[in-house]
Motif scaffolding. Structure first.
Motif, PDB file in Angstrom:
ATOM      1  N   ARG A 583       0.901  -1.059   0.140  1.00  0.00           N
ATOM      2  CA  ARG A 583       0.078   0.062  -0.179  1.00  0.00           C
ATOM      3  C   ARG A 583       0.793   1.299   0.105  1.00  0.00           C
ATOM      4  O   ARG A 583       1.815   1.203   0.641  1.00  0.00           O
ATOM      5  N   VAL A 584       0.152   2.196  -0.575  1.00  0.00           N
ATOM      6  CA  VAL A 584       0.908   3.445  -0.678  1.00  0.00           C
ATOM      7  C   VAL A 584       0.137   4.507  -0.142  1.00  0.00           C
ATOM      8  O   VAL A 584      -1.049   4.591  -0.675  1.00  0.00           O
ATOM      9  N   LEU A 585       0.553   5.638   0.736  1.00  0.00           N
ATOM     10  CA  LEU A 585      -0.239   6.448   1.108  1.00  0.00           C
ATOM     11  C   LEU A 585       0.382   8.033   0.948  1.00  0.00           C
ATOM     12  O   LEU A 585       1.605   8.057   1.436  1.00  0.00           O
ATOM     13  N   PHE A 586      -0.415   8.881   0.566  1.00  0.00           N
ATOM     14  CA  PHE A 586       0.061  10.255   0.391  1.00  0.00           C
ATOM     15  C   PHE A 586      -0.559  11.300   1.600  1.00  0.00           C
ATOM     16  O   PHE A 586      -1.717  11.374   1.485  1.00  0.00           O
ATOM     17  N   CYS A 587       0.245  11.639   2.485  1.00  0.00           N
ATOM     18  CA  CYS A 587      -0.131  12.306   3.571  1.00  0.00           C
ATOM     19  C   CYS A 587       0.000  13.834   3.693  1.00  0.00           C
ATOM     20  O   CYS A 587       1.186  13.996   3.484  1.00  0.00           O
ATOM     21  N   ALA A 588      -0.815  14.588   3.863  1.00  0.00           N
ATOM     22  CA  ALA A 588      -0.775  16.071   3.730  1.00  0.00           C
ATOM     23  C   ALA A 588      -1.671  16.821   4.719  1.00  0.00           C
ATOM     24  O   ALA A 588      -2.487  16.083   5.253  1.00  0.00           O
ATOM     25  N   ASP A 589      -1.333  17.719   5.340  1.00  0.00           N
ATOM     26  CA  ASP A 589      -0.022  18.465   5.190  1.00  0.00           C
ATOM     27  C   ASP A 589       0.747  18.127   6.317  1.00  0.00           C
ATOM     28  O   ASP A 589       0.147  18.244   7.606  1.00  0.00           O
ATOM     29  N   LEU A 611       0.378  15.158  -7.216  1.00  0.00           N
ATOM     30  CA  LEU A 611       1.638  14.727  -6.720  1.00  0.00           C
ATOM     31  C   LEU A 611       1.562  13.489  -6.851  1.00  0.00           C
ATOM     32  O   LEU A 611       2.440  12.403  -7.382  1.00  0.00           O
ATOM     33  N   ALA A 612       0.444  12.546  -6.294  1.00  0.00           N
ATOM     34  CA  ALA A 612       0.280  11.080  -6.607  1.00  0.00           C
ATOM     35  C   ALA A 612       0.349  10.720  -7.835  1.00  0.00           C
ATOM     36  O   ALA A 612       0.959   9.517  -8.212  1.00  0.00           O
ATOM     37  N   ARG A 613      -0.174  11.352  -8.890  1.00  0.00           N
ATOM     38  CA  ARG A 613      -0.181  11.152 -10.218  1.00  0.00           C
ATOM     39  C   ARG A 613       1.182  10.886 -10.696  1.00  0.00           C
ATOM     40  O   ARG A 613       1.542  10.405 -11.732  1.00  0.00           O
ATOM     41  N   ARG A 614       2.032  11.878 -10.474  1.00  0.00           N
ATOM     42  CA  ARG A 614       3.468  11.839 -10.696  1.00  0.00           C
ATOM     43  C   ARG A 614       3.879  10.395 -10.265  1.00  0.00           C
ATOM     44  O   ARG A 614       5.284  10.075 -10.996  1.00  0.00           O
ATOM     45  N   PHE A 615       3.534   9.899  -9.548  1.00  0.00           N
ATOM     46  CA  PHE A 615       4.046   8.399  -8.997  1.00  0.00           C
ATOM     47  C   PHE A 615       3.292   7.385  -9.837  1.00  0.00           C
ATOM     48  O   PHE A 615       3.196   6.201  -9.220  1.00  0.00           O
ATOM     49  N   ASN A 616       2.499   7.743 -10.692  1.00  0.00           N
ATOM     50  CA  ASN A 616       1.663   6.818 -11.439  1.00  0.00           C
ATOM     51  C   ASN A 616       0.614   6.350 -10.430  1.00  0.00           C
ATOM     52  O   ASN A 616       0.138   4.804 -10.516  1.00  0.00           O
ATOM     53  N   VAL A 617       0.049   6.880  -9.534  1.00  0.00           N
ATOM     54  CA  VAL A 617      -0.815   6.640  -8.501  1.00  0.00           C
ATOM     55  C   VAL A 617      -2.152   7.398  -8.881  1.00  0.00           C
ATOM     56  O   VAL A 617      -2.152   8.680  -8.756  1.00  0.00           O
TER      57      VAL A 617
END
Length: 748
Positions: A583-589, A611-617
């Protein structure tokens, strides 16, 4: 407790031993079980019966190695039998899994007769993708390996023979280079003529050492042709008999360039070292006591002494764990039918080359921050260097293909990506970004010239990720690069030697109504943060990194003042990517906005999704709180709720988003699809937007430290041009990763 008591307690602790079998597929429902066993398992069985090669598609065969021993020559313990050798074989399985993600069955075979042993192992070929023979006495080990290699169509490898040969071969190549000698000119003396010594001598011949330059000694002295003619030598040692007078080890070492010890401790003294040729190379690999102590060997002479041992408490440890996991990894992935000489040479060459590269901070830390730089004290990589997997396995796989041993070819770039994924999701994710960066590198300003920044600049240039520009004192940066052994010509912007007027004017224009005078602007641009920001604002660079030597808020100040946020954007945000096994999580802020309102939360969510889309997510965003969908109604819960409402109403938002919701609701599928089936999220969220900076920072650090997550970032999103602020403890790999993100930002 002493070491023995600690070891017994370690092995006895429930569950006993060191390895277990675990499932890799879901088994929580009746359908899962019907697929795993009856009746579903019939389909792969029938497929394999029709096409035996499909066993590599439908079973663990392609990632399963048998570690097989009769316990007749257990390191340091001798012939203790198969049952007593089981802890060692389990330990071997641990190393396979830890370093190369290879599964192992350990097999302790009660068969003292080589014929019976060979039959037992040969009958197991359908089970395994490879066989690692271990701790079998000589000369039976030679016969067993030869016969199994002839009979089986999977790799068979006796590590006691070839492991030491490969690792010490890499060390020999580098040691010879350091002392300015050619392999073809080396005179080599061996103490010991057992399995490891004979295999090592043969391997040195493969590397270019003439056989006639190798003198071997056993307990009875030098192996001579006279002894061979008298029938004193077995067929495996006889090829190394020399036509020379009889003598002992001291005679053999006199004038030698290299000493290789694979015998017993304490048999070499300082006088014997002094008798060797200039700048001698000594590999004293007996364990636990080397043939001569490290300090004694170094003390014996005043010229260069390159020393290696089998011990971890001295430099240059010859450790087989640098070899067998990665040899098998490359062989298994290439579908090799054997591990041949070309593959072994490729492994040694890859190890030798890796020792010449800059060493990651994580490896240095693992070895108590001892200096690790190519030279007499560092001629082979450390066992805990994760890069060994990425260097050795692809080299072995390529050699398997080129030598005709492989059943399939591998694209190196994609193969390295697969290997990185075995070591963690973050490596897999970063590889996506770094590959994008390498397709079109951009100019990245590194606003500080610390040692780590200089090392990062070297790696960025060497790997083609970015065109680094270092800000700092030219002479100081060049001295740093020279001291670190970095062979590159960095681009440097020296505030004392470059025309600063255009940058001062740019700063003045942006800050003249914020209290900054022209004179103050001229002073400020001598600071790396302001100069780098001005270069970025004027287009003299495409991206910028800073923060290595500053607190985060002070490092962020200059980019915000000079570069600013993107058009139609009021607020930047700090995003931390957390990666778990699956699993990958993008946490902000997590680093910028202390107490955001609903508008800021909505903006932060957009930035994080981009930003997530830059990692192909593909992003699925959850606005977090301590309540679920209005279960608590107050000012704090209304903010994320309002932000979610605004995002859902915005026609430009093309990703699912919902909130407010609790963190477990956001990430547990059963809760989303069960209790809250009305939610706009069709799967667990991968973008988590916290209600304030305190919550985001605390939660992300807890997940990293206690939840086992790996972190990348915080990455700065929402700036007018790509800027990322490092944290002061960041390592070189963190700098390289953020530079890669910055390059992709600039590309887009």
């Amino acid at each position: 407790m002493g070491l023995d008591e600690d070891a017994l307690a370690y092995h006895e602790h429930d569950p006993p031993g060191k390895i277990e079998i675990s499932t890799t597929k879901p088994t929580s429902t009746q359908r899962d079980l019907s697929l795993a066993y009856s009746p579903g398992v019939a389909a792969p069985c029938e497929a394999i019966a029709d096409a035996p090669g499909d066993a590599y598609r439908y079973t663990t065969k392609g990632n399963l190695v048998g570690v097989v021993s009769d316990g007749s020559a257990v390191l340091g313990l001798g012939d203790i039998g198969p049952l007593a050798s089981k802890p060692v074989m389990e330990g071997k399985g641990v190393l396979f899994k830890r370093f190369a993600d290879i599964d192992v069955f350990d097999l302790e075979v009660d068969a003292s007769d080589p014929d019976a042993f060979v039959e037992h192992v040969a009958a197991l070929e359908p089970t395994f993708g490879g066989i690692n023979l271990e701790d079998i006495s000589a000369p039976a080990c030679f016969e067993i390996e030869e016969r199994l290699r002839e009979r089986l169509s999977i790799p068979v490898f006796h590590d006691d023979q070839h492991g030491t040969a490969i690792i010490s071969g890499a060390a020999l190549a580098n040691a010879a280079d350091i002392v300015g000698k050619d392999l073809a000119d080396l005179s080599v003396t061996f103490a010991g003529a057992g399995a490891a010594a004979l295999a090592t001598a043969r391997f040195y011949v493969s590397l270019g050492v003439p056989r006639e330059n190798i003198t071997m000694c056993d307990i009875d002295g030098i192996l001579t042709t006279e002894r061979a003619e008298a029938g004193d030598l077995d067929p495996y040692s006889e090829p190394f008999a020399q036509d020379r007078p009889a003598g002992d080890l001291a005679d053999a070492m006199d004038g030698a360039d290299v000493f290789v010890g694979l015998s017993v401790g304490g048999i070499v003294d300082e006088a014997m070292v002094r008798s060797m040729a200039s700048d001698p190379i000594l590999f004293a690999m007996a364990n636990p006591e080397p043939e001569i102590d490290y300090e004694a060997a170094k003390h014996a002479r005043e010229d260069t002494v390159v020393m290696a041992t089998g011990r971890s408490d001295y430099p240059n440890q010859v450790n087989n764990v640098l070899g067998f996991p990665f040899l098998f990894r490359g062989a298994l992935d290439a579908g090799a039918t054997e591990i041949n000489e070309a593959m072994k040479v490729a492994a040694a060459e890859a190890l030798a080359d890796l020792a010449r590269q800059d060493v990651p901070d994580a490896v240095v830390k693992a070895y108590d921050d001892e200096p690790l730089q190519f030279g007499p004290e560092y001629i082979i990589p450390k066992p805990l260097d994760h890069r060994v997997l990425f260097e050795v396995a692809p080299a072995v796989a390529r050699a398997a293909v080129e030598s005709g041993a492989a059943r399939r070819d591998l694209d190196r770039e994609r193969y390295v990506e697969r290997l990185e994924a075995r070591l963690g999701k973050s490596r897999e994710m970063m590889r996506v970004v770094l590959n994008k960066a390498q397709s079109d590198p951009k100019r990245v300003v590194l606003a500080e010239a610390s040692d780590r920044m200089v090392r990062a600049a070297y790696q960025l240039a060497d790997q083609g990720i970015a065109e680094p520009v270092l800000i700092g004192d030219t002479r100081g940066i060049l001295r740093t690069a020279d001291r670190l052994g970095l062979d590159f010509d960095p681009e440097i912007v020296d505030p004392t030697g470059v025309e600063l007027a255009p940058y001062a004017e740019a700063l003045y224009e942006r800050r003249k109504r914020k209290g900054v005078t022209r004179r103050e602007a001229a002073d400020l641009v001598r600071d790396g943060n302001y100069l780098g920001s001005a270069m970025l604002a004027l287009g003299d660079a495409d991206a910028m990194l800073t923060g290595q030597t500053h607190h985060y808020p002070s490092a962020l100040r200059a980019p915000l003042q000079v570069v600013g946020t993107a058009p139609d954007t009021e607020y930047a945000a700090g995003v931390t990517m957390l990666t778990f096994r699956n699993r990958v999580l993008f946490c902000a802020d997590t680093s910028v906005n202390q107490d955001p309102d609903a508008d800021v939360l909505a903006e932060v969510t957009r930035h994080t999704a981009d930003l997530a889309r830059r990692f192909n997510v593909e992003p699925r965003a959850a606005l977090l709180s301590y309540s679920d969908f209005g279960s608590v109604d107050n000012e704090g819960t209304r903010k994320p709720r309002a932000a979610a409402d605004r995002l859902r109403a915005d026609p430009d938002v093309d990703f699912p988003v919902d909130g407010e919701m609790q963190a477990d609701t956001a990430v547990v599928e059963e809760m989303l699809t069960g209790d809250y089936d009305f939610t706009d999220l069709d799967a667990p969220a991968n973008v988590l937007v916290f209600p304030n900076l305190e919550a985001g920072n605390v939660a992300s650090k807890l997940l990293q430290r206690l939840g086992g997550a790996e972190a990348v970032g915080p990455m700065l999103a929402g700036m007018a041009k790509p800027v990322h602020v490092l944290q002061r403890g960041d390592e070189v790999k963190d700098i390289v990763n953020l530079a890669g993100v910055a390059v992709v930002d600039a590309q887009e």
